[in-house]
Write a protein that holds these residues in place. Structure first.
Motif, short mmCIF file in Angstrom:
data_model
loop_
_atom_site.label_atom_id
_atom_site.label_comp_id
_atom_site.label_asym_id
_atom_site.label_seq_id
_atom_site.Cartn_x
_atom_site.Cartn_y
_atom_site.Cartn_z
N ASP A 136 -28.17 64.17 93.67
CA ASP A 136 -28.09 65.32 94.56
C ASP A 136 -27.55 64.90 95.93
N LEU A 137 -28.08 63.80 96.44
CA LEU A 137 -27.67 63.31 97.76
C LEU A 137 -26.21 62.90 97.77
N ALA A 138 -25.78 62.27 96.67
CA ALA A 138 -24.43 61.72 96.62
C ALA A 138 -23.37 62.79 96.39
N THR A 139 -23.79 64.00 95.98
CA THR A 139 -22.78 65.01 95.61
C THR A 139 -22.87 66.30 96.45
N HIS A 140 -23.93 66.46 97.23
CA HIS A 140 -24.10 67.74 97.94
C HIS A 140 -23.03 67.90 99.01
N THR A 141 -22.43 69.11 99.09
CA THR A 141 -21.30 69.30 100.00
C THR A 141 -21.59 70.31 101.12
N ALA A 142 -22.88 70.58 101.39
CA ALA A 142 -23.20 71.45 102.53
C ALA A 142 -22.59 70.84 103.78
N GLN A 143 -22.20 71.68 104.74
CA GLN A 143 -21.52 71.14 105.93
C GLN A 143 -22.45 70.26 106.76
N TRP A 144 -23.75 70.60 106.77
CA TRP A 144 -24.71 69.69 107.39
C TRP A 144 -26.03 69.74 106.64
N LEU A 145 -26.84 68.69 106.86
CA LEU A 145 -28.12 68.55 106.16
C LEU A 145 -29.22 68.27 107.18
N TYR A 146 -30.43 68.69 106.84
CA TYR A 146 -31.59 68.39 107.69
C TYR A 146 -32.33 67.19 107.13
N TYR A 147 -32.84 66.33 108.02
CA TYR A 147 -33.60 65.14 107.65
C TYR A 147 -34.98 65.26 108.32
N LEU A 148 -36.03 65.12 107.51
CA LEU A 148 -37.40 65.14 108.05
C LEU A 148 -37.97 63.74 107.88
N CYS A 149 -38.21 63.06 109.00
CA CYS A 149 -38.50 61.61 108.96
C CYS A 149 -39.86 61.33 109.57
N GLN A 150 -40.52 60.29 109.00
CA GLN A 150 -41.77 59.81 109.59
C GLN A 150 -41.69 58.30 109.78
N PRO A 151 -42.19 57.81 110.91
CA PRO A 151 -42.17 56.36 111.13
C PRO A 151 -43.16 55.66 110.20
#
Ligand SMILES: C[S@@+](CC[C@H](N)C(=O)[O-])C[C@H]1O[C@@H](n2cnc3c(N)ncnc32)[C@H](O)[C@@H]1O
Length: 256
Positions: A241-256
């Motif tokens: 999914d990550l390698a093929t998704h073509t949305a113009q931008w993506l959201y990342y939700l990150c935790q340290p």
């Protein structure tokens, strides 16, 4: 790149544009719904707050809210629009006014991280990590280089409707002329690219990155990272999914 983008964001006409955008993006809405209970106790830092689009959704549901932007005209607009919340003019590259581990949630929405080059971007990630408490969240979006590959490909511009094809090809030509060193073939070999796209009439240079590479870039500071399509809010959970998704931008939700 960073200086000319800064000038564009200080333009009052651009500030007015951001003041009239109200809609929450699908990924922001999905993340807000999922974390709403945690957010009720959270101190939130909204970086690159712009016209305050995210203020209206996030500020009322958190315990404490601070919005910052490096553009004075954006901050003045937010202070007028939301007099009961705190807004400061500040550059995301230097959050020195804030103590270590002083926020539970840091938001940098609508690709605000993409207006500086590589070394400033890493500096910004380090600063954000510093002010975030352990277990807190950093949520941001960034332009997706896989989506850009479609925009650079002339064949992708052809549609069954001749008028749409004409408009697409004119935009494709402008994109090529504004980014002379970049071709669809060259993009395939790149992990990141600095590109002037059609937004704000090609006045901004944007940082684009492949999602897999974005995960690697985040790893020195964040080890739990989830990715969402900006429009639908759907979580991209497989490597495919990550390698093929073509949305113009993506959201990342990150935790340290
Ligand atoms: C695309 S606009 C998004 C505005 C708003 N967050 C929204 O979602 O509507 C990006 C914003 O980030 C701000 N920005 C870009 N780089 C910044 C930096 N290094 N420090 C602080 N603000 C920055 C710009 O001034 C602009 O207001």
């Amino acid at each position: 790149m960073a200086d000319s983008n800064y000038e564009t964001y200080c333009d009052p006409a651009i500030a007015r544009y951001y003041q009239q955008i109200h809609q929450i993006q699908g990924a922001e809405s999905a993340i807000l719904d999922e974390l709403r209970e945690d957010l009720a106790r959270a101190r939130l830092l909204d970086i690159g707050v712009g016209g305050g689009r995210t203020t209206q959704y996030f500020a009322p549901v958190v315990a404490d809210y601070v919005g910052i932007d490096y553009s004075e005209v954006m901050i003045q607009g937010c202070r007028q629009r939301f007099p009961s919340y705190r807004f400061e003019r500040m550059d995301g590259r230097d959050l020195g006014q804030f103590c270590d581990r002083s926020f539970d949630f840091v938001l940098f929405s609508f690709n605000g991280l993409d207006y500086v080059g590589q070394s400033d971007r890493l500096q910004m990630l380090q600063e954000i990590h510093r002010v975030l408490r352990p277990g807190g969240y950093f949520c941001f979006s960034s332009h997706n280089l896989q989506g850009l590959e479609l925009a650079f490909n002339a064949v992708q511009q052809v549609s069954w409707n001749p008028l749409t094809t004409y408009i697409n090809l004119v935009m494709w030509l402008c994109l090529r002329l504004k980014n002379r060193g970049i071709t669809a073939a060259r993009l395939k070999t790149m992990e990141t690219a600095i590109v002037r796209d059609e937004s704000h009439n090609f006045r901004l240079a944007h940082y684009y990155i492949r999602p897999q590479h974005q995960l690697q870039q985040l790893h020195p500071w964040f080890n739990t990272i989830r990715v969402f399509a900006w429009q639908t809010g759907r979580e991209l959970s497989t490597p495919q999914d990550l390698a093929t998704h073509t949305a113009q931008w993506l959201y990342y939700l990150c935790q340290p």
